[in-house]
Design a protein around this motif. Structure first.
Motif, PDB file in Angstrom:
ATOM      1  N   ASP A  55       0.828  -1.207   0.000  1.00  0.00           N
ATOM      2  CA  ASP A  55       0.000   0.000   0.000  1.00  0.00           C
ATOM      3  C   ASP A  55       0.864   1.260   0.000  1.00  0.00           C
ATOM      4  O   ASP A  55       0.532   2.254  -0.655  1.00  0.00           O
ATOM      5  CB  ASP A  55      -0.929  -0.003   1.222  1.00  0.00           C
ATOM      6  N   MET A  56       1.973   1.229   0.732  1.00  0.00           N
ATOM      7  CA  MET A  56       2.889   2.366   0.727  1.00  0.00           C
ATOM      8  C   MET A  56       3.474   2.548  -0.668  1.00  0.00           C
ATOM      9  O   MET A  56       3.543   3.679  -1.191  1.00  0.00           O
ATOM     10  CB  MET A  56       4.003   2.163   1.761  1.00  0.00           C
ATOM     11  N   ALA A  57       3.876   1.444  -1.311  1.00  0.00           N
ATOM     12  CA  ALA A  57       4.451   1.532  -2.653  1.00  0.00           C
ATOM     13  C   ALA A  57       3.439   2.083  -3.658  1.00  0.00           C
ATOM     14  O   ALA A  57       3.777   2.928  -4.497  1.00  0.00           O
ATOM     15  CB  ALA A  57       4.938   0.149  -3.093  1.00  0.00           C
ATOM     16  N   THR A  58       2.187   1.637  -3.554  1.00  0.00           N
ATOM     17  CA  THR A  58       1.136   2.113  -4.466  1.00  0.00           C
ATOM     18  C   THR A  58       0.892   3.604  -4.291  1.00  0.00           C
ATOM     19  O   THR A  58       0.741   4.357  -5.271  1.00  0.00           O
ATOM     20  CB  THR A  58      -0.164   1.334  -4.215  1.00  0.00           C
ATOM     21  N   TRP A  59       0.844   4.049  -3.041  1.00  0.00           N
ATOM     22  CA  TRP A  59       0.604   5.475  -2.778  1.00  0.00           C
ATOM     23  C   TRP A  59       1.761   6.327  -3.287  1.00  0.00           C
ATOM     24  O   TRP A  59       1.548   7.375  -3.906  1.00  0.00           O
ATOM     25  CB  TRP A  59       0.397   5.696  -1.278  1.00  0.00           C
ATOM     26  N   LEU A  60       3.001   5.876  -3.055  1.00  0.00           N
ATOM     27  CA  LEU A  60       4.155   6.628  -3.538  1.00  0.00           C
ATOM     28  C   LEU A  60       4.159   6.702  -5.066  1.00  0.00           C
ATOM     29  O   LEU A  60       4.506   7.739  -5.650  1.00  0.00           O
ATOM     30  CB  LEU A  60       5.455   5.987  -3.036  1.00  0.00           C
ATOM     31  N   SER A 114       1.589   6.819  -6.918  1.00  0.00           N
ATOM     32  CA  SER A 114       0.585   7.816  -7.314  1.00  0.00           C
ATOM     33  C   SER A 114       1.132   9.233  -7.190  1.00  0.00           C
ATOM     34  O   SER A 114       0.599  10.168  -7.790  1.00  0.00           O
ATOM     35  CB  SER A 114      -0.670   7.668  -6.447  1.00  0.00           C
ATOM     36  N   LYS A 115       2.218   9.376  -6.424  1.00  0.00           N
ATOM     37  CA  LYS A 115       2.859  10.682  -6.256  1.00  0.00           C
ATOM     38  C   LYS A 115       4.085  10.833  -7.157  1.00  0.00           C
ATOM     39  O   LYS A 115       4.845  11.802  -7.026  1.00  0.00           O
ATOM     40  CB  LYS A 115       3.294  10.860  -4.796  1.00  0.00           C
ATOM     41  N   GLY A 116       4.284   9.854  -8.032  1.00  0.00           N
ATOM     42  CA  GLY A 116       5.417   9.934  -8.951  1.00  0.00           C
ATOM     43  C   GLY A 116       6.721   9.468  -8.349  1.00  0.00           C
ATOM     44  O   GLY A 116       7.801   9.761  -8.885  1.00  0.00           O
ATOM     45  N   LEU A 117       6.664   8.723  -7.237  1.00  0.00           N
ATOM     46  CA  LEU A 117       7.866   8.226  -6.566  1.00  0.00           C
ATOM     47  C   LEU A 117       7.841   6.701  -6.546  1.00  0.00           C
ATOM     48  O   LEU A 117       6.783   6.080  -6.563  1.00  0.00           O
ATOM     49  CB  LEU A 117       7.962   8.760  -5.141  1.00  0.00           C
ATOM     50  N   ALA A 118       9.020   6.098  -6.455  1.00  0.00           N
ATOM     51  CA  ALA A 118       9.117   4.637  -6.441  1.00  0.00           C
ATOM     52  C   ALA A 118       9.694   4.167  -5.111  1.00  0.00           C
ATOM     53  O   ALA A 118      10.511   4.853  -4.488  1.00  0.00           O
ATOM     54  CB  ALA A 118       9.992   4.150  -7.587  1.00  0.00           C
ATOM     55  N   VAL A 121      12.089  12.364   0.277  1.00  0.00           N
ATOM     56  CA  VAL A 121      12.978  11.616   1.175  1.00  0.00           C
ATOM     57  C   VAL A 121      12.276  10.409   1.797  1.00  0.00           C
ATOM     58  O   VAL A 121      12.918   9.581   2.446  1.00  0.00           O
ATOM     59  CB  VAL A 121      13.550  12.511   2.303  1.00  0.00           C
ATOM     60  N   LEU A 122      10.966  10.294   1.595  1.00  0.00           N
ATOM     61  CA  LEU A 122      10.224   9.203   2.239  1.00  0.00           C
ATOM     62  C   LEU A 122      10.639   7.816   1.737  1.00  0.00           C
ATOM     63  O   LEU A 122      10.804   6.903   2.562  1.00  0.00           O
ATOM     64  CB  LEU A 122       8.722   9.414   2.059  1.00  0.00           C
ATOM     65  N   PRO A 123      10.812   7.579   0.415  1.00  0.00           N
ATOM     66  CA  PRO A 123      11.212   6.228  -0.012  1.00  0.00           C
ATOM     67  C   PRO A 123      12.504   5.724   0.636  1.00  0.00           C
ATOM     68  O   PRO A 123      12.517   4.613   1.187  1.00  0.00           O
ATOM     69  CB  PRO A 123      11.326   6.362  -1.530  1.00  0.00           C
ATOM     70  N   PRO A 124      13.608   6.490   0.615  1.00  0.00           N
ATOM     71  CA  PRO A 124      14.812   5.965   1.277  1.00  0.00           C
ATOM     72  C   PRO A 124      14.653   5.856   2.791  1.00  0.00           C
ATOM     73  O   PRO A 124      15.209   4.939   3.408  1.00  0.00           O
ATOM     74  CB  PRO A 124      15.909   6.971   0.897  1.00  0.00           C
TER      75      PRO A 124
END
Length: 660
Positions: free
Chosen positions: A371-376, A378-382, A416-419
Motif C-alpha cells: 500500500d505504501m508503494a502504491t501510494w508513492l 501515485s505521487k510519482g515516486l518509487a 525523502v520518504l522512499p529511502p
C-alpha cells in the motif's frame, strides 16, 4: 577532587585510570557528612560486592551531588546505567548511558574507560534483544572509545559476533583487526580459542566450510583438546567443530566432536523437548522458506525459562538466523523437566530448526508495504525492492539516496520518504536509529496525507523500536494497542484489521489471540477474500485445531477459500499403522540419544510425502534418521475425490534411545 575508576569489564579486560570530577562549591550550612569521592568509593564497593540495588541507590545519590551538565554527572550516569542494566531495567539503562555519554568530552583521554563501559553495555543490551544491528553500532563505538588492547579486543570480538549475522564483510574486517592486535601480544588459550571460534562461525555462515572446520578444530585445541574435562566453553567449541566437520563432508570427525560435547549422552535423566517449543511458521513477516535452517544456542534456567539465546549457523542468511532465535526465546520447560536434567547440560544447548509448513501464514507487513508503494507511485515516486539477504549492501545505497533527496528537496519533503522507509526496514539499521528514521518518515507521511494502511507500518515501527525491552512478553501489545483508538486507523477496516492481526501474532494467550482474530474475521467491512481476512481465518483455524476443535477449524479454514487438505481440518485424519527407519549406526557407536520433530504429508493410500525435520537434538545427528523413519511409516488410507494428497502438514516426534 578525583574519582578513581575501578571495576572489571569484558571478562576482566578493563584498565584502571582516573576521571577528574567537577563539584559545585557546597553551602557552608549544608556540608554533607561524606565527600563526593567517598560516595564514589562507596558506590564502587557496592558494585564490586554485587549489591545491585544498593549500588544503584549509591550512584543515584552521587548523581544528585554532581553539577548538571558536568562530566562528573556524566560519569555518575554511566555508572548508574550499568547498575540499572544489572537489575534488568534496560530502557532506563539506555537512557542513562546516552545521557552520560553526551556529557563526556571526547577529547578527554581520562574518560576513555567510562565511554567504553557505556557503549559496551549498550551493545550487550541490544544483543540480548537480538537487535544485532544496534549492538554492532554500539560495539563499534566501544572499539573507538577503548584505550587498551584488552578493551579493544573485547569490542572487536563482540562486533564480529553481531556483524556475522548483519554484515559479514564488516565482521571479517573486525576479525582482521583482532588478529593484528593480538599478533604480538601474549594471549592465553581461552582468548585464542574465542578468536578462532569467531572466525569459524563467520566462515560457516559464509559457506566456507573447510576453512571454518580448521578454525573450529584449532579452538578445541586451544582449550585443551578432546579431553574428558569439559566446561561450557569446551561444549560450544566442540559443537562448532562438529557442525563445521559435517558441513565440510567429514561425518566421522563430526560425530567424534559432537560426542565429546556431552549432548545426547546424559548420564542421568533425559533432554526432553520443551512443553512450549513451537517453530516459526513458513512465510509470515520474516518470509521464512521451507529450505531455511538454523542452529540456535540457548540456556535453560532453573525455572525452565530460556535465556542467552544466540544464532550459531543458518542456511538462508543472517535474518533467518535471528528469526529462528526469536522463536527460541518463547520456549519453556517445566520445573519437573529441569530437575531431571543436570545443570551442566542446560547451558549452551543447541537445536537445529526449520519453519513449519502447517497453516503457512501470509505476511501482514508485506500487504502494508504494498500500500505504501502504491501510494508513492501515485505521487510519482518509487519504493525500490531489494533482494533478500542484501541489506548490508543495500544500506549504503539507501543512505546515499536519502542524502541526495535531502540535498535536492529538503529534509521534510516527500522525496525523502522512499529511502527513509527502506532504512527503517533494513535489518542492518539498529533499533535506536530506526526509531529516529521512522519518526521522520511518519511525520512526512502524515503531513502528505498518506492513506491509513500506508502510514500504519511507520507508526508501528516507531512504537516497536521505542523500547530496548520491546521483545519481552506483552510489550508489543502494550505499545501498539493504542493505535486501535486513533480515528485514522479505527475508521479504516484494513488498517484496524492489520493492527489486530499483528497484535495477535505477538500475544501469548490463545484465548486473547482468538478474540483478536475473530474481530477481523467478523468485520463486515472486509470483502470475503480480503487478504487480511484470509490471514485471520488461517490463524484462527490453527488455534482451533490446537484446542481440539477439528470441525470448527475445518469450517473456519474453508471460509478462507484456500485448499483444505491440512490434517488438522479433516474429520478423520489418517491413523498411524507402522514405522520405518533404523537407529543411526554412528549415533549407536557413540552412545547418542536424541529426537526429531518431523512434518510430512500423507497421500490417499497412506504413504508419506514431502517429509522434513523441523526440530532436531542434537543438531544434525538424528535429522536424517528421523526423516527416514517417517518416510518409511504407513498410515491408513484417506479418501480424496481428486486422488491427491490425503493429509498435509502432519507432525510426528521421533525419539532415539539406546537399548537397555
Amino acid at each position: 577532587m578525583r574519582f578513581d575508576r575501578v571495576g572489571a569489564f569484558g571478562a576482566g579486560m578493563a584498565a584502571v585510570a582516573a576521571a577528574t570530577v567537577q563539584v559545585a562549591a557546597p553551602v557552608a550550612a549544608q556540608i554533607p557528612a561524606t565527600t563526593v569521592q567517598q560516595d564514589f568509593d562507596a558506590a564502587a564497593a557496592l558494585d564490586t560486592k554485587g549489591d545491585k540495588a544498593g549500588a544503584l541507590a549509591a550512584w543515584q545519590k552521587l548523581e544528585a551531588r554532581t553539577k548538571p551538565g558536568s562530566r562528573s554527572r556524566g560519569v555518575a550516569l554511566i555508572r548508574k546505567s550499568a547498575a540499572l542494566f544489572k537489575l534488568d531495567r534496560s530502557d532506563d539503562a539506555v537512557t542513562a548511558a546516552r545521557a552520560g555519554l553526551a556529557l563526556l568530552p571526547a577529547s578527554d583521554p581520562t574518560l576513555a574507560e567510562d565511554r567504553w563501559r557505556a557503549y559496551y553495555d549498550l551493545g550487550i543490551i541490544a544483543e540480548n534483544a537480538l537487535d544485532y544491528a544496534g549492538a554492532a553500532d554500539s560495539y563499534a563505538s566501544a572499539e573507538t572509545a577503548a584505550d587498551t588492547p584488552s578493551l579493544k579486543a573485547a569490542s572487536m570480538l563482540a562486533l564480529a559476533n553481531t556483524k556475522t549475522f548483519t554484515d559479514p564483510a564488516a565482521a571479517e574486517a573486525a576479525l582482521v583487526r583482532v588478529d593484528a592486535l593480538l599478533k604480538a601480544a601474549k594471549v592465553d588459550g581461552k582468548l585464542k580459542a574465542l578468536v578462532a571460534r569467531r572466525h569459524a562461525i563467520l566462515l560457516l555462515n559464509r559457506g566456507a566450510y573447510e576453512p571454518a572446520r580448521v578454525y573450529a578444530v584449532d579452538a578445541v585445541k586451544q582449550l585443551g583438546g578432546l579431553t574428558s574435562q569439559t566446561d561450557v566453553n569446551d561444549v560450544s567449541a566442540r559443537s562448532d567443530a562438529a557442525i563445521a566437520s559435517l558441513l565440510a563432508g567429514k561425518p566421522d570427525e563430526a560425530r567424534r566432536y559432537m560426542a565429546m560435547t556431552g549432548a545426547g549422552r546424559l548420564t542421568k535423566g533425559e533432554f526432553d523437548p520443551a512443553v512450549q517449543m513451537d517453530v516459526p511458521p513458513c512465510g509470515g513477516e520474516a518470509d521464512l522458506r521451507p529450505a531455511d535452517m538454523a542452529v540456535v544456542e540457548f540456556t535453560i534456567g532453573d525455572d525452565g525459562v530460556v535465556s542467552a539465546v544466540s544464532p550459531i549457523y543458518a542456511a538462508g542468511g543472517g535474518a533467518v538466523a535471528l528469526e529462528f532465535a526469536r522463536a527460541v526465546r518463547d520456549w519453556s520447560w517445566t520445573p519437573e523437566q529441569v530437575k531431571a536434567l543436570p545443570a551442566f547440560f542446560r547451558y549452551n544447548v543447541r537445536v537445529e530448526m526449520r519453519c513449519s509448513t502447517a497453516f503457512e501464514r501470509p505476511s501482514i507487513t508485506k500487504f502494508l508495504d504494498a500500500d505504501m508503494a502504491t501510494w508513492l507511485e501515485s505521487k510519482g515516486l518509487a519504493l525500490p525492492t531489494e533482494d533478500r539477504g542484501a541489506d548490508a549492501v543495500a544500506v549504503v545505497r539507501q543512505r546515499a539516496a536519502l542524502a541526495a533527496a535531502e540535498a535536492k528537496s529538503g529534509t521534510t519533503s516527500l522525496a525523502v520518504l522512499p529511502p527513509l522507509y527502506q532504512l527503517v526496514n533494513n535489518a542492518v539499521v539498529g533499533r535506536e536509529e530506526s526509531n529516529l528514521l521512522a519518526r521522520r518518515a511518519l511525520a512526512i507521511a502524515a503531513a502528505q496525507g498518506a492513506p491509513p494502511t500506508a502510514r500504519l507500518p511507520l507508526d508501528i515501527s516507531v512504537r516497536e523500536t521505542d523500547s530496548a525491552d520491546g521483545w519481552k512478553d506483552g510489550a508489543y501489545a502494550r505499545a501498539v494497542t493504542p493505535l486501535l483508538s486513533m480515528p485514522v486507523y479505527a475508521n479504516d477496516p484494513k488498517a484496524r484489521s492489520a493492527i489486530l492481526l499483528l497484535i495477535a501474532e505477538r500475544t501469548e494467550s490463545r484465548s486473547r489471540r482468538t478474540v483478536l482474530l475473530q474481530e477481523v474475521t467478523d468485520d463486515k467491512r472486509l470483502v470475503a477474500n480480503d487478504p487480511l481476512r484470509v490471514g485471520a481465518l488461517i490463524r484462527l483455524a490453527s488455534l482451533q485445531q490446537e484446542a481440539g476443535e477439528t470441525a470448527t477449524a475445518r469450517a473456519t479454514f474453508e471460509r478462507s477459500g484456500l485448499a483444505a487438505n491440512q490434517c488438522a481440518i479433516l474429520d478423520a485424519p489418517p491413523h498411524f499403522l507402522s514405522a520405518g527407519g533404523v537407529f543411526p549406526n554412528e549415533a549407536m557407536a557413540w552412545g547418542f540419544e536424541g529426537w526429531t520433530k518431523t512434518q510430512f504429508d500423507v497421500d490417499a493410500n497412506g504413504r508419506v510425502l514431502n517429509q522434513r525435520a523441523v526440530l532436531s537434538y542434537p543438531p544434525f545427528v538424528f535429522t536424517k534418521a528421523g526423516v527416514q523413519t517417517v518416510a518409511g511409516a504407513r498410515w491408513s488410507k484417506t479418501f480424496r475425490p481428486d486422488g491427491g494428497v490425503g493429509c498435509g502438514g502432519l507432525s510426528q516426534q521421533v525419539r532415539f534411545k539406546m537399548p537397555g
